[in-house]
Design an enzyme around this catalytic site. Structure first.
Site, PDB file in Angstrom:
ATOM      1  N   LEU A   1       1.215  -1.114   0.516  1.00 57.17           N
ATOM      2  CA  LEU A   1       0.025   0.102   0.418  1.00 57.17           C
ATOM      3  C   LEU A   1       1.148   1.398   0.229  1.00 57.17           C
ATOM      4  O   LEU A   1       2.034   1.440   0.122  1.00 57.17           O
ATOM      5  CB  LEU A   1      -0.545   0.081   1.007  1.00 57.17           C
ATOM      6  CG  LEU A   1      -1.948  -1.118   1.487  1.00 57.17           C
ATOM      7  CD1 LEU A   1      -2.901  -0.938   2.716  1.00 57.17           C
ATOM      8  CD2 LEU A   1      -3.180  -0.716   0.079  1.00 57.17           C
TER       9      LEU A   1
ATOM     10  N   HIS B   1      18.292   7.933  -6.610  1.00 51.89           N
ATOM     11  CA  HIS B   1      17.280   8.395  -5.186  1.00 51.89           C
ATOM     12  C   HIS B   1      18.127   9.784  -4.802  1.00 51.89           C
ATOM     13  O   HIS B   1      19.078  10.108  -5.359  1.00 51.89           O
ATOM     14  CB  HIS B   1      17.372   7.766  -4.056  1.00 51.89           C
ATOM     15  CG  HIS B   1      18.523   7.215  -3.819  1.00 51.89           C
ATOM     16  ND1 HIS B   1      19.273   7.425  -2.228  1.00 51.89           N
ATOM     17  CD2 HIS B   1      20.419   6.211  -3.738  1.00 51.89           C
ATOM     18  CE1 HIS B   1      21.173   7.161  -2.051  1.00 51.89           C
ATOM     19  NE2 HIS B   1      20.978   5.766  -3.443  1.00 51.89           N
TER      20      HIS B   1
ATOM     21  N   ASP C   1      27.282   8.412  -3.033  1.00 56.51           N
ATOM     22  CA  ASP C   1      26.362   7.465  -3.401  1.00 56.51           C
ATOM     23  C   ASP C   1      25.409   8.567  -2.569  1.00 56.51           C
ATOM     24  O   ASP C   1      25.304   9.083  -1.058  1.00 56.51           O
ATOM     25  CB  ASP C   1      26.315   6.112  -2.909  1.00 56.51           C
ATOM     26  CG  ASP C   1      25.224   5.240  -1.337  1.00 56.51           C
ATOM     27  OD1 ASP C   1      24.454   5.244  -3.013  1.00 56.51           O
ATOM     28  OD2 ASP C   1      25.479   5.027  -1.377  1.00 56.51           O
TER      29      ASP C   1
ATOM     30  N   GLU D   1      16.147   6.267   0.212  1.00 54.02           N
ATOM     31  CA  GLU D   1      16.753   4.938  -0.718  1.00 54.02           C
ATOM     32  C   GLU D   1      17.018   4.329   0.039  1.00 54.02           C
ATOM     33  O   GLU D   1      17.125   2.434  -0.102  1.00 54.02           O
ATOM     34  CB  GLU D   1      17.563   5.021  -1.816  1.00 54.02           C
ATOM     35  CG  GLU D   1      17.421   3.160  -2.960  1.00 54.02           C
ATOM     36  CD  GLU D   1      18.623   2.862  -2.198  1.00 54.02           C
ATOM     37  OE1 GLU D   1      19.097   1.938  -2.605  1.00 54.02           O
ATOM     38  OE2 GLU D   1      19.382   3.746  -1.449  1.00 54.02           O
ATOM     39  N   GLU D   2      18.173   5.133   0.743  1.00 55.36           N
ATOM     40  CA  GLU D   2      18.997   3.997   2.240  1.00 55.36           C
ATOM     41  C   GLU D   2      18.424   3.428   3.101  1.00 55.36           C
ATOM     42  O   GLU D   2      19.554   2.145   3.559  1.00 55.36           O
ATOM     43  CB  GLU D   2      20.466   5.453   2.170  1.00 55.36           C
ATOM     44  CG  GLU D   2      20.568   5.762   1.469  1.00 55.36           C
ATOM     45  CD  GLU D   2      22.236   5.296   0.597  1.00 55.36           C
ATOM     46  OE1 GLU D   2      21.623   3.955   1.068  1.00 55.36           O
ATOM     47  OE2 GLU D   2      23.178   5.557   0.373  1.00 55.36           O
TER      48      GLU D   2
ATOM     49  N   GLU E   1       7.079   3.225  -2.942  1.00 59.32           N
ATOM     50  CA  GLU E   1       5.438   3.571  -2.778  1.00 59.32           C
ATOM     51  C   GLU E   1       5.106   4.700  -3.924  1.00 59.32           C
ATOM     52  O   GLU E   1       3.584   4.052  -4.122  1.00 59.32           O
ATOM     53  CB  GLU E   1       6.205   4.334  -1.370  1.00 59.32           C
ATOM     54  CG  GLU E   1       6.786   4.811   0.164  1.00 59.32           C
ATOM     55  CD  GLU E   1       5.937   3.039   0.736  1.00 59.32           C
ATOM     56  OE1 GLU E   1       4.731   3.005   0.614  1.00 59.32           O
ATOM     57  OE2 GLU E   1       6.693   1.938   0.649  1.00 59.32           O
TER      58      GLU E   1
ATOM     59  N   GLU F   1       3.367   1.461  -5.478  1.00 60.74           N
ATOM     60  CA  GLU F   1       2.182   0.929  -4.757  1.00 60.74           C
ATOM     61  C   GLU F   1       1.835   2.459  -5.211  1.00 60.74           C
ATOM     62  O   GLU F   1      -0.244   1.709  -5.915  1.00 60.74           O
ATOM     63  CB  GLU F   1       2.965   1.031  -3.458  1.00 60.74           C
ATOM     64  CG  GLU F   1       3.530  -0.785  -2.789  1.00 60.74           C
ATOM     65  CD  GLU F   1       3.953   0.243  -1.797  1.00 60.74           C
ATOM     66  OE1 GLU F   1       4.078  -1.440  -0.897  1.00 60.74           O
ATOM     67  OE2 GLU F   1       4.074   0.746  -0.540  1.00 60.74           O
TER      68      GLU F   1
ATOM     69  N   ASP G   1      21.838   5.506  -9.934  1.00 60.27           N
ATOM     70  CA  ASP G   1      22.620   5.361  -8.574  1.00 60.27           C
ATOM     71  C   ASP G   1      23.682   5.676  -8.260  1.00 60.27           C
ATOM     72  O   ASP G   1      24.373   6.780  -8.786  1.00 60.27           O
ATOM     73  CB  ASP G   1      22.025   4.560  -7.986  1.00 60.27           C
ATOM     74  CG  ASP G   1      22.398   4.591  -6.143  1.00 60.27           C
ATOM     75  OD1 ASP G   1      22.939   5.305  -5.750  1.00 60.27           O
ATOM     76  OD2 ASP G   1      21.937   3.560  -5.750  1.00 60.27           O
TER      77      ASP G   1
ATOM     78  N   HIS H   1      29.010   4.804   2.473  1.00 61.23           N
ATOM     79  CA  HIS H   1      28.083   5.052   3.385  1.00 61.23           C
ATOM     80  C   HIS H   1      29.026   6.271   4.643  1.00 61.23           C
ATOM     81  O   HIS H   1      28.283   5.900   5.399  1.00 61.23           O
ATOM     82  CB  HIS H   1      27.707   3.975   3.763  1.00 61.23           C
ATOM     83  CG  HIS H   1      26.328   3.114   2.981  1.00 61.23           C
ATOM     84  ND1 HIS H   1      25.228   2.974   2.888  1.00 61.23           N
ATOM     85  CD2 HIS H   1      25.710   3.959   1.487  1.00 61.23           C
ATOM     86  CE1 HIS H   1      24.385   2.163   1.925  1.00 61.23           C
ATOM     87  NE2 HIS H   1      24.470   3.347   1.342  1.00 61.23           N
TER      88      HIS H   1
HETATM   89 CA   LIG Z   1       4.013   0.675   1.210  1.00 54.01          CA
HETATM   90 ZN   LIG Z   2      24.003   3.781  -0.181  1.00 52.58          ZN
HETATM   91 ZN   LIG Z   3      22.731   4.499  -3.526  1.00 50.84          ZN
END
Ligand SMILES: [Ca+2]
Ligand SMILES: [Zn+2]
Ligand SMILES: [Zn+2]
Ligand SMILES: [Ca+2]
Ligand SMILES: [Zn+2]
Ligand SMILES: [Zn+2]
Lengths: 706, 706
Positions: free
Chosen positions: B227, B334, B344, B382-383, B391, B394, B411, B511
């Site tokens: 959803l 993202h 990233d 995204e992370e 979403e 969906e 990305d 990261h």
């Molecule tokens: Ca959802």
């Molecule tokens: Zn990442």
């Molecule tokens: Zn990424």
């Protein structure tokens, strides 16, 4: 040059050539012999269909049989199912009839299958008889309330109220050992029951008539849910199959039911449980001492049904579209019957053959080829649970879902002579109206089919005023997999009763050996004008869907349905939901959004229709119309409801016409506390329908809007 | 007039205008501040995107932010997560670093989020330390075999081998109370670990660097599976959420890991468990008596993470197609990072902005408008688990599934400077080849990107000979919901390593707070020529997909994959299946049918290309190409594998590249008897893939064939 569009001259030609006499001749041939699914005569009809559809002068572009290996259920040929009354010493003191009476010479043939409850298990339960009305949950609760011990009894139930198989399911929950099902003359014969008042002297069911039927809960081949039943497919182990009746079950005629029911002992049954067998119905258990059978006599139900893997074929034929061959207008009916099946399904097949012949002839003459493809289907094994059509949708899921404009079903073409009756989803309403306004109604007077129809079924539409009312699609015929599993806009068309003249739950000889050609010819539709009316209606709809430049699917007609579902939800569930702090606000917003987008799309269509749009522009718009129904599909909405993925038309337990997932979840949650899993499911179902409506509205927006 | 087709001059212009310098400037701005999902700076970048895409001179037709309310996980601001060594008296005798060292002045800012394991639960477990290698199931079994009591311990694991969250899942099964995860210099730094050898002196990870990441098992917002996380949507009760790590978990740098690991007691760890911390790794439990900490010291892991509902936005922008606006070429990346996220994801976002600017400028000048619509997307969160993109799919499931030609993901645009690397499904191979053959590779020499690429990744194709090899799509970035949930042909594009020069599992500062603009500018891609190469590759692919009259999706390239999956199944599983009387025959037939139909379709395309086909004819054919990937989708194939519906690319536990459902079912059945439920599931999975392939072949046939 102008794009190919609906040609009114061709339409007139087709209407004129849809001849009643030829439909009658088709019916005579189709119903000449019993043609039970997978029987030799069923196979003969496969060949007949192929021959007709491959005819060089009146056939289609191509035709082919698609065969599946499916699990059917049959009574034993050696050991007939029997229902006996057994005296205290163990002697059989009375036996019910094993076959229907041979009143016209057609009930005695070797291919007339003995009445039975398909998929009911074999077994020989014996016990005291009780009368359980329709065999609903409430009916058995009532018996329990009355203090009647149900354990080990045989329950006599009558058709109606719930599905066939549900009677045995409900009975078994109370320890009942076997179930009988009969047709009460009150329900099928407007109370009449004597031979002089019944077929062949009238359209009513003779005393020996027995309704056969499938007692399987789901549809599709029982061994291959979600997979086509091709030979190599994975098949469930029988131990893992669900949906068969849990206890032996056998249908009987009302003549036999009278012998049983009118001799019962015990309390008088409630008023609403009484029928037209000419005696006071009592509840049992067991027989009354002053009746025909001694008081401690029991009823023995011996069922010797067996399951069998059989080959069953669909026949498909196609007229290739000239411009958009990848858009399919799909028209179908099942081919298999229980016995001769003159009404069910051959009245529909007779129409199908005449339709395909008229269109095929125009095609072969080079007069006409539709803009889109037209696909004709003759489904196998529908009577066992829509098996042929379901397997077909499983095998060609994506191809069909991506390309099918609409599915049109004509099963029983004519139940009776009074009026058209259409079930369908909102996008098909307008094309049905357009078609029926232009065809003369059979019978006296000069009404159109539409004008006649509106006298019998009507409603006041906020948009259009008084209009004929379309029913909604359950799972009564082969449209079910198309609407519920694939999300294809569908309709079912028939001619039917004047409800002021009969209260019969269905035409009286339904699923009996009395459903014969003469029955149709003499009583149901002498002159075949109602058959012709159905053929013309279906033919006009096929041509409009396949030939119109702009698809005649009016998606904005969903707005009315959604609005009425919403109002029903507010009235019926609003207070309850509020008590549990659940707001219908997001649903209101979603419906409003849908209404606005659908109306705006309607405006854009109108504008475009006034210009000279290029075919690609119209195709894009038509794709929005065709695919709208798909956006209501969510395969994860009701995972236990096999095949039911349409969030607006799934099975609803409540009587209020509203969003089924929400309504069903509310029923289950009603007696639980806020915060329960059941209330969480209500919220989930609410979100599912909101997401579907918002998603649907998004598909209706201008395609380059974010 | 001739139908709009790919214009090579426009293509040349776009290639020329995809300027490295501007990408560098974009990156500088994007990575100026940390922009964690839902942070103020993330919101600022939403505005930046909107402003760029609404620019009257270089913007798109329209742009809009779509906001979801999603469950994110953060460390406490008041109570930092700590890892301490606690002496026998309860004193803290050593503490790990709470932050990364401020080596460039960018690691100390208030917006640099402390290293943590997102979605790991809070808790303060304390126990003896053990070393568990990668924390795989086998690793813990090995410890058990070695006789090490795991109950109540803290397990030190290193990144790699399994997914982040799996380490805690596996650990908890053995009673482990808390998990630490570190990055071994052997895995990320080619063994180097001293400050002088690491950033800012090289591209390697400094000793204090810690990889952050999501430890959630699934993707999408955890509270709203299937959803969209709009405010009104149903949300799971936290108690019903599955997929979070079961025990407190904290990532640490190798500097801290060395203090722990090099002081461990117990058996020497197996050779393959050794790393580059400059000591012999022992298994524990507890510290050695002659080390820095007393032998009975314990490790305390105090995690104070909390969950929070936060607003996270996607930004969408569109260039309306001139001819087929309802066909979408979707390109996305993202926007959110862990810290500055220069690589990233901002390397990808910098490319995205430059691509949209170049195309937007041509659009606004009136020079060009594509045949189909181009949609640009900047995904949020995204992370935390591909949340924004999931979403979005969906919310707009049907619209996207019906209309999206392909999804292109960039990305991390540049992992390293050596070569292109593409992951994707077979239909995109040919357009990637066409594009890359025409673009010069960065670096010395005069190779095309294609010719350079083939030197690093290649395979011998039975059809084409030696070609670059595309990887397959897992769930590493936002393409996952598009390919797995919607069945849209997808690809992921980047520049990457020369594997002969480094064995780093990913670029070393991944990261961490060291992933900064200077890191990219000095070490990863000085001059930004690899960024430019990716931009040109992606730009050419976008133009080819959106402008070509015939869609450049070569569905027959699926034949090779299917054939190789089939051969692998025969080799790897054939004998086992035969033992259990399961035949691969139907699968062979299905693959053959697919091959034949795909080849025949290819022939028809070639023929049509030589004629002057009308746009509707080509549209129908393009629909077959676009929709092929959908026919491999079966939402009922793997009901427990959330979102995974693609029967060819679902998660596979085995190492052999073959049909995942079949392979996984075989793994589970291997040790059970014939006739078990597990073997029934093997047969079901076999039928599912056969049905999918047969169904796919049916969609490739001439559209008016039955
Ligand atoms: Ca959802
Ligand atoms: Zn990442
Ligand atoms: Zn990424
Ligand atoms: Ca099936
Ligand atoms: Zn029927
Ligand atoms: Zn029937």
């Amino acid at each position: 040059s102008a794009p190919q569009d609906l040609d009114l001259e061709i339409l007139e030609t087709v209407m004129g050539q849809l001849d009643a006499h030829r439909i009658r001749e088709n019916l005579r041939e189709l119903s000449r012999e019993p043609h039970l699914a997978s029987s030799p005569r069923d196979e003969d009809l496969v060949q007949l269909l192929l021959q007709r559809w491959k005819d060089p002068e009146s056939g289609l572009d191509s035709a082919e049989a698609f065969t599946y290996e499916v699990l059917l259920s049959f009574p034993s040929q050696e050991q007939p199912n029997v229902v006996d009354i057994v005296g205290p010493t163990g002697d059989i003191i009375h036996s019910c009839h094993r076959t229907e009476e041979n009143v016209t010479g057609e009930q005695g043939g070797p291919d007339v299958i003995q009445p039975y409850a398909a998929y009911a298990p074999s077994g020989t339960p014996q016990g005291l008889l009780v009368y359980a009305n329709h065999g609903t949950e409430d009916d058995f609760k009532e018996l329990q309330t009355q203090g009647i011990k149900l354990e080990g009894t045989i329950a006599l139930t009558r058709y109606g109220g719930v599905g066939r198989g549900d009677k045995a399911v409900n009975a078994a929950k109370h320890g009942v050992a076997g179930v009988l099902v009969y047709t009460d003359p009150a329900d099928i014969n407007d109370g009449l029951s004597s031979p002089s008042e019944t077929f062949p002297n009238s359209w009513y069911l003779p005393p020996s008539g027995v309704e056969r039927g499938s007692y399987y809960k789901y549809f599709g081949d029982p061994l291959t849910p979600y997979l086509p039943a091709i030979p190599s497919s994975f098949r469930l182990d029988l131990a893992n199959v669900s949906g068969f009746p849990p206890i032996p079950t056998q249908p009987i005629g009302f003549q036999d039911a009278r012998d049983l029911l009118c001799n019962l002992n015990g309390t008088l049954a409630p008023d609403t449980w009484q029928g037209a067998l000419g005696c006071h119905y009592r509840l049992g258990p067991g027989f009354r001492p002053d009746g025909n059978f001694s008081a401690d006599s029991q009823v023995n139900v011996s069922v010797y049904n067996h399951l069998e893997l059989r080959n069953s074929s669909n026949v498909l034929g196609i007229i290739r579209g000239a411009v958009e061959p990848d858009r399919y207008v799909l028209y179908g009916n099942h081919r298999d019957s229980w016995v001769h099946g003159a009404v069910d399904p051959s009245s529909g097949t007779a129409v199908l053959l005449q339709l395909s012949r008229v269109l095929g002839t125009l095609l072969k003459k080079g007069t006409w080829r539709p803009r889109r493809s037209i696909v004709f289907a003759s489904w196998g094994a529908e009577e066992f649970g829509l098996i042929g059509s379901t397997e077909f949708t499983e095998e060609f899921f994506n191809k069909l879902q991506e390309r099918t404009v609409a599915y049109i079903n004509v099963d029983i073409a004519v139940f009776a002579n009074a009026t058209l009756r259409v079930q369908g989803t909102p996008p098909v309403q307008s094309v049905v109206f357009s078609a029926t306004k232009e065809i003369r109604s059979p019978g006296p007077g000069d009404l159109s089919i539409y004008d006649n129809w509106i006298r019998y079924f009507n409603r006041s539409s906020p948009v259009y005023g008084l209009v004929p009312s379309l029913g909604s699609l359950g799972a009564g015929s082969d449209y079910a997999p198309f609407i519920h599993f694939l999300g294809i806009s569908s309709m079912d068309i028939a001619y039917t009763y004047d409800r002021s003249k009969t209260s019969a739950r269905i035409y009286p000889t339904y699923h009996t050996a009395f459903d014969t050609f003469d029955y149709v010819d003499k009583f149901l539709d002498p002159g075949f004008s109602s058959h012709q009316a159905v053929a013309r209606t279906a033919g006009s709809i096929i041509l409009r869907l396949s030939d119109s430049f702009f698809l005649p699917l009016k998606v904005s007609d969903y707005s009315e349905t959604l609005r009425s579902f919403l109002q029903a939800a507010q009235q019926d569930l609003g207070a309850l939901l509020e008590q549990h702090s659940i707001s219908l606000g997001p649903l209101v917003t979603a419906v409003e959004k849908f209404e606005a987008e659908a109306a705006a799309l309607g405006q854009r269509i109108s504008t475009l229709q006034k210009s000279s749009p290029d075919p690609l522009q119209v195709r894009m718009l038509n794709d929005q119309l065709m695919l709208l129904e798909r956006s209501f599909l969510n395969p994860r909405a009701f995972p236990e409801e096999r095949y039911y993925s349409h969030v607006l038309w799934a099975t609803r337990t409540g009587s209020v016409a509203t969003f089924p997932g929400l309504s069903n979840a509310c029923s289950r949650a009603r007696d639980t506390a806020s915060g329960s899993e059941a209330w969480a499911e209500v919220q989930r179902q609410l979100s599912i329908v909101v997401t579907a409506l918002e998603g649907a509205a998004a598909t209706l927006r201008p395609v380059a809007d974010l």
